[in-house]
Design an enzyme around this catalytic site. Structure first.
Site, PDB file in Angstrom:
ATOM      1  N   LEU A 171       0.873  -1.173   0.000  1.00 41.34           N
ATOM      2  CA  LEU A 171       0.000   0.000   0.000  1.00 41.34           C
ATOM      3  C   LEU A 171       0.905   1.216   0.000  1.00 41.34           C
ATOM      4  O   LEU A 171       1.898   1.256   0.741  1.00 41.34           O
ATOM      5  CB  LEU A 171      -0.906   0.021   1.234  1.00 41.34           C
ATOM      6  CG  LEU A 171      -1.899  -1.126   1.413  1.00 41.34           C
ATOM      7  CD1 LEU A 171      -2.640  -0.972   2.740  1.00 41.34           C
ATOM      8  CD2 LEU A 171      -2.893  -1.177   0.270  1.00 41.34           C
ATOM      9  N   ASP A 172       0.604   2.212  -0.813  1.00 46.62           N
ATOM     10  CA  ASP A 172       1.384   3.440  -0.796  1.00 46.62           C
ATOM     11  C   ASP A 172       1.407   4.025   0.606  1.00 46.62           C
ATOM     12  O   ASP A 172       0.479   3.823   1.403  1.00 46.62           O
ATOM     13  CB  ASP A 172       0.797   4.469  -1.767  1.00 46.62           C
ATOM     14  CG  ASP A 172       1.046   4.112  -3.223  1.00 46.62           C
ATOM     15  OD1 ASP A 172       1.918   3.259  -3.483  1.00 46.62           O
ATOM     16  OD2 ASP A 172       0.355   4.672  -4.094  1.00 46.62           O
ATOM     17  N   ARG A 173       2.441   4.783   0.888  1.00 52.10           N
ATOM     18  CA  ARG A 173       2.622   5.329   2.240  1.00 52.10           C
ATOM     19  C   ARG A 173       1.405   6.108   2.723  1.00 52.10           C
ATOM     20  O   ARG A 173       1.028   6.025   3.896  1.00 52.10           O
ATOM     21  CB  ARG A 173       3.869   6.230   2.263  1.00 52.10           C
ATOM     22  CG  ARG A 173       4.205   6.782   3.632  1.00 52.10           C
ATOM     23  CD  ARG A 173       5.494   7.565   3.604  1.00 52.10           C
ATOM     24  NE  ARG A 173       5.410   8.752   2.779  1.00 52.10           N
ATOM     25  CZ  ARG A 173       4.897   9.916   3.200  1.00 52.10           C
ATOM     26  NH1 ARG A 173       4.402  10.027   4.424  1.00 52.10           N
ATOM     27  NH2 ARG A 173       4.862  10.950   2.399  1.00 52.10           N
TER      28      ARG A 173
END
Length: 385
Positions: A171-173
């Protein structure tokens, strides 16, 4: 200079440096400081390792660092070379030294990590070979860039003694929600085979600008990721002529409106493929970008929505600016060469870039399914709620 990274136990000929004790653990509880609603990492000594590539070959050691790693001033690199904090093939070299192809360069420094907005990482399910968590926004999944201990795997190691861990998707930050982590290499391979075989279904929710169409909408548009800009663009293959080559990789996302209050809409997002920023850029493509997305909104909306999102987060978490931190010698020792001390945060940290209204709610495959509760921002009772 982050293709390899290891803790260092070598003396760097700089007085009063106390190194971390070597440990198989990535992080420990005492590594963290909690201030103003954020989790900070106590600055620590670390050694980055890289090898000279074609672009670097022929540069002086100082020019290499000043040109390629602009986060610190040139004078810092001059001092680091002279003091032996920067070495070539394990040896101290003069500032005029010209590097050669494939040489090993090490940089020993006082490392400051950006803060994240979490007290802990909530464990949803723990099994012998799998753990699922609700990943908070602002925190990376695994060590990358400026983050090492302030990551999901780092915090799970410190707070729950979980490791080694094998995240089976990313998951993106800035994205929150369900994260599935294998606890064995064999289980990680089981998930990998299902993902690569197209057997895994993914569901996210997003809070977007405007009234999203009521009927299901399928976006089939190529994603072209620009690494230098850190963002993607979408291009519809059917809109291009025969003589025009479509850029990017094929990508498809299904969207279904869950609810709307006339100002925002809550949308179910089901990515069929997995490209960088796919959901974010496909929502922008529909004309309904995520309502607080710092990359894919027009500038005037971006300013408004970012301020709203920041105000909501601050109200819910009683956040104060990391700039308000007052140094205490009980927290960490100042390094005389460090360009970040006595601040906790590293230079260049952007406080507003912490959360995104995009949340992973479910992953399912052959014989398994994992879910995550909805976030607080998923309520549409009032505009900007």
């Amino acid at each position: 200079m982050q293709d390899e990274a290891v803790d260092s136990s070598d003396s760097m000929n700089v007085p009063d440096i106390v190194l971390q004790s070597s440990s198989p653990k990535l992080s420990q509880k005492q590594d963290y400081i909690f201030h103003g609603g954020r989790r900070h990492v106590r600055p620590y000594y670390f050694e980055f390792i890289a090898h000279v590539n074609k672009r670097w070959t022929g540069k002086t050691i100082v020019d290499l660092f000043a040109d390629e790693f602009k986060g610190r001033p040139r004078d810092y690199y001059v001092g680091a070379v002279k003091s032996g904090r920067i070495k070539v093939d394990g040896e101290t070299v003069p500032v005029s030294y010209i590097v050669k192809s494939s040489q090993k360069i090490t940089h020993f420094l006082h490392r400051h990590e950006p803060p994240v907005m979490t007290d802990d990482v909530e464990i949803l399910l723990k099994e012998p070979d799998v753990v699922t968590v609700c990943k908070p926004a602002s925190i990376p999944v695994h060590p990358c860039g400026q983050y090492r201990k302030n990551t999901v795997v780092g915090i799970l190691d410190a707070e729950h003694d979980l490791g080694p861990l094998f995240p089976i998707h990313r998951l993106d930050r800035l994205v929150s929600g369900l994260l599935i982590i294998a606890r064995t290499a064999a289980k990680a391979d089981f998930f990998r085979q299902q993902i690569e075989g197209g057997l895994v279904k993914k569901r996210y929710i997003a809070k977007v600008i405007g009234v999203f169409p009521e009927d299901e909408k399928v976006v089939d548009a190529n994603i072209n990721y620009n690494g230098s800009e850190g963002r993607s663009t979408a291009e519809d293959a059917s809109s291009s002529g025969d003589d025009k080559k479509v850029k990017g990789k094929p990508a498809c996302t299904k969207f279904t409106r869950i609810d709307t209050n006339g100002t925002h809409s809550l949308v179910l997002c089901e990515p069929v493929t997995g490209r960088t920023h796919q959901i974010r850029v496909h929502l922008q493509y529909t004309g309904h970008p995520i309502a607080n997305d710092p990359l894919y909104l027009t500038q005037h909306v971006d300013d408004l929505e970012t301020k709203i999102a920041k105000r909501i987060d601050a109200g819910e978490r009683k956040l104060v600016s990391p700039e308000d931190y007052m140094y205490s010698s009980e927290d960490f020792s100042i390094d005389p060469m460090c360009t970040n001390c006595p601040k906790l945060i590293p230079q260049g940290y952007e406080e507003h870039d912490e959360a995104l209204w995009l949340h992973c709610v479910r992953y399912s495959g052959t014989g398994w399914e994992y879910e995550c509760p909805y976030p607080s921002w998923a309520s549409l009772a009032l505009p900007f709620s």
